[in-house]
Scaffold this motif. Structure first.
Motif, PDB file in Angstrom:
ATOM      1  N   ALA A 237      41.140 -27.576   1.189  1.00  0.00           N
ATOM      2  CA  ALA A 237      42.570 -27.831   1.359  1.00  0.00           C
ATOM      3  C   ALA A 237      43.394 -26.606   1.749  1.00  0.00           C
ATOM      4  N   PRO A 238      43.152 -25.410   1.175  1.00  0.00           N
ATOM      5  CA  PRO A 238      44.028 -24.278   1.528  1.00  0.00           C
ATOM      6  C   PRO A 238      44.099 -24.012   3.026  1.00  0.00           C
ATOM      7  N   TRP A 239      42.927 -23.978   3.687  1.00  0.00           N
ATOM      8  CA  TRP A 239      42.984 -23.736   5.127  1.00  0.00           C
ATOM      9  C   TRP A 239      43.548 -24.948   5.867  1.00  0.00           C
ATOM     10  N   LEU A 240      43.195 -26.167   5.448  1.00  0.00           N
ATOM     11  CA  LEU A 240      43.715 -27.358   6.120  1.00  0.00           C
ATOM     12  C   LEU A 240      45.235 -27.404   6.050  1.00  0.00           C
ATOM     13  N   ILE A 241      45.789 -27.019   4.911  1.00  0.00           N
ATOM     14  CA  ILE A 241      47.249 -26.977   4.786  1.00  0.00           C
ATOM     15  C   ILE A 241      47.817 -25.895   5.690  1.00  0.00           C
ATOM     16  N   ALA A 242      47.176 -24.714   5.680  1.00  0.00           N
ATOM     17  CA  ALA A 242      47.687 -23.598   6.483  1.00  0.00           C
ATOM     18  C   ALA A 242      47.657 -23.931   7.972  1.00  0.00           C
ATOM     19  N   ILE A 243      46.556 -24.535   8.455  1.00  0.00           N
ATOM     20  CA  ILE A 243      46.459 -24.842   9.881  1.00  0.00           C
ATOM     21  C   ILE A 243      47.395 -25.986  10.256  1.00  0.00           C
TER      22      ILE A 243
END
Length: 561
Positions: A237-243
């Protein structure tokens, strides 16, 4: 039917895992350092990872100025980390092999996880032989040498399936620990961050088929799904949210809407092929063991109504193979490596059948099956070996002495493999098969393929530019040849354009600019120069295997005043 292995027999000794790891590395290393980028996807992945190192932006994924939002970020992070570890000071020239390190490690992990799973299902001997087959099968040997997602993805799938198998085979035990659920969900999270939901497709269809066959789903509670989903979210989730924030939702529109759904609905990259493609190519992709897999089918069928741990293990492997294979066959977009996630289960079943001599009887149907299997296997493996010998002549019009010397050795070793299995000397047969593959890999990847200059057009371009570059920072504009490998080898600033664009580039940078022009773009290039004569710095030709066309390219400098 075979009995379940004794607890002591279901574990491989550490030395066996060490042997498989060393063997895998020895089989995967030929060509690992020497082969240029040999696939469009490999060059795109490696170049995008390199640009992360250049820019310091580890969230967005870019190939030059183009957003690359088809796959999640996991493989790029692994490639940048591997390259940074190898080249800590940033002083090394950019090398494709540093970006291949995650694939090499992923392939070795997949071999070891296959061995572990096979040992827990059918005993140490089966686990060892299954790992041996995975280490030496053709398609994994290719993926281990390519800076792409598939070898890493395979390792997460096999680890997840190993955990799922552990829970299923011990479903009648009163208690289950946390090790298997944690391994499953961590592997799922890493797999999703590497290539999206493919890992859940394999595990999900396996669990679904087992539930239908057994008419029980209670054992799935042992996966601790609520905790597991939290683990997956924490990983992905952290990268998916950031992207999502950075691209304003464009990542999901491209990766899910265009890339994934495009492959499901229609054939992307001119790879739309009918069902049956993977069955037909299996004789090459799982070589040299494809003929054994066919011999294992009656053995697996014989366990369909059996009971006990061995029957459960067979059922699990069948549930692993069949639904995923049918999905891959149904999807229009087909590439040779797409069925790789089910190969570990095929290897395990084949090794289990081999331990019992495939339950062969001396009746006519069994003899026909053996003859058909060996014929199909020989056609697949033999065609591969012959192709390696012929390609240098077709591309460079020369006979490669290494290829010519290698061919009879490989074919004799393969014939010996078949003969040994016909004599029910399975262990010696496996040894001969691995020897055949070792000779093929060393010759093909270590000598023959790197020496076919006409195939590596981008490598020829890089050499020609290096010899004629007027300035250390000269930028090349390529007209008519736009392979991603050219950008990787010549640099991020390389311009992929047309004839007029290449001429404009020389006009803008008369001191240092270079133009690489194909014959097809030559007329437009010269017309845009308006009568001025560019300086020819080099010329070469080759065969673009991505398009199936021969090309002649000329390197030009700016016209002299």
């Amino acid at each position: 039917m075979s009995a379940a292995p004794a607890p002591s027999a279901s574990r491989l000794p550490v030395l066996a895992y060490l042997f498989l790891a060393v063997l895998s590395v020895l089989l995967f290393l030929p060509g690992f350092f020497d082969l240029p980028p040999f696939d469009r996807d490999e060059a795109r992945f490696a170049q995008a990872s390199h640009q992360m190192l250049e820019s310091g932006d580890y969230v967005d994924i870019r190939f030059q100025d183009e957003a690359r939002h088809k796959k999640p970020v996991g493989i790029y992070w692994l490639q940048t980390a591997a390259t940074r570890l190898v080249d800590g000071q940033g002083e090394m020239p950019k090398e494709i092999w540093t970006f291949r390190i995650p694939s090499l490690i992923g392939a070795v992990l997949a071999v070891l996880a296959t061995a572990w799973t096979g040992a827990r299902m059918f005993g140490g001997t089966v686990g060892f032989l299954a790992g041996l087959m995975m280490a030496s099968c053709v398609v994994l040997g290719v993926e281990a040498r390519m800076a792409k997602t598939d070898a890493v993805l395979l390792s997460t799938i096999v680890i997840g399936q190993a955990a799922l198998a552990s829970l299923y085979l011990n479903r009648h035990a009163e208690r289950s620990g946390w090790a298997a659920p944690l391994a499953f969900w961590i592997a799922a999270g890493v797999g999703i961050l590497t290539k999206g939901p493919i890992v859940l497709l394999v595990s999900g269809t396996t669990a679904l088929v087992l539930t239908v066959l057994d008419r029980r789903a209670g054992w799935l509670k042992r996966l601790r799904p609520l905790v597991g989903l939290a683990i997956v979210v924490a990983i992905a989730a952290p990268w998916l949210i950031a992207i999502t924030v950075k691209t304003k939702g464009a990542f999901f529109a491209e990766s899910v809407g265009h890339d994934m759904m495009g492959k499901v609905v229609s054939g992307q990259e001119a790879k739309g092929l009918p069902p049956g493609y993977y069955l037909g190519t299996f004789w090459v992709t799982f070589a040299p063991w494809s003929f054994l897999a066919l011999l294992a089918v009656p053995w697996a069928w014989g366990h369909r109504k059996a009971t006990g741990p061995a029957a459960d293990a067979v059922r699990f492997c069948v549930a692993w193979i069949v639904p995923s294979w049918l999905v891959f066959e149904a999807v229009p977009t087909k590439l040779l490596h797409y069925t790789l996630p089910v190969f570990p289960a095929i290897a395990i079943l084949t090794a289990a059948a081999a331990r019992e001599h495939f339950l062969r009887r001396a009746d006519a149907p069994r003899r026909v099956l053996f003859t058909a299997a060996t014929a199909l296997g020989a056609i697949g493996f033999g065609a591969l070996a012959v192709a390696v010998t012929v390609i240098p002549y077709l591309v460079d019009q020369r006979v490669d002495p290494v290829a010519v010397a290698m061919l009879p050795v490989v074919l004799v070793l393969y014939a010996l493999t078949v003969r040994l299995f016909a004599q029910r000397r399975e262990k010696a047969g496996f040894a001969a098969g691995v020897a055949a593959v070792a000779v093929l890999y060393v010759g093909t990847y270590g000598a023959v393929l790197p020496g076919i200059d006409g195939v590596w057009i981008s490598r020829q371009a890089a050499r020609t530019v290096a010899a004629a570059r007027p300035c250390a920072d000269s930028v090349v504009a390529s007209a008519g040849y736009s392979e991603p490998s050219l950008v990787f080898l010549l640099g991020t600033g390389t311009r992929l354009t047309h004839g007029a664009g290449a001429a404009a580039h020389l006009a803008e940078d008369r001191a240092c600019g270079l133009a690489l022009v194909t014959g097809r773009e030559e007329a437009e290039f010269r017309a845009a120069l308006k009568g001025m004569e560019p300086v020819q710095l080099g010329q070469f030709s080759g065969f673009n295997y991505n398009t199936g066309k021969r090309l002649t390219l000329t390197l030009y400098g700016a016209p002299r005043s």
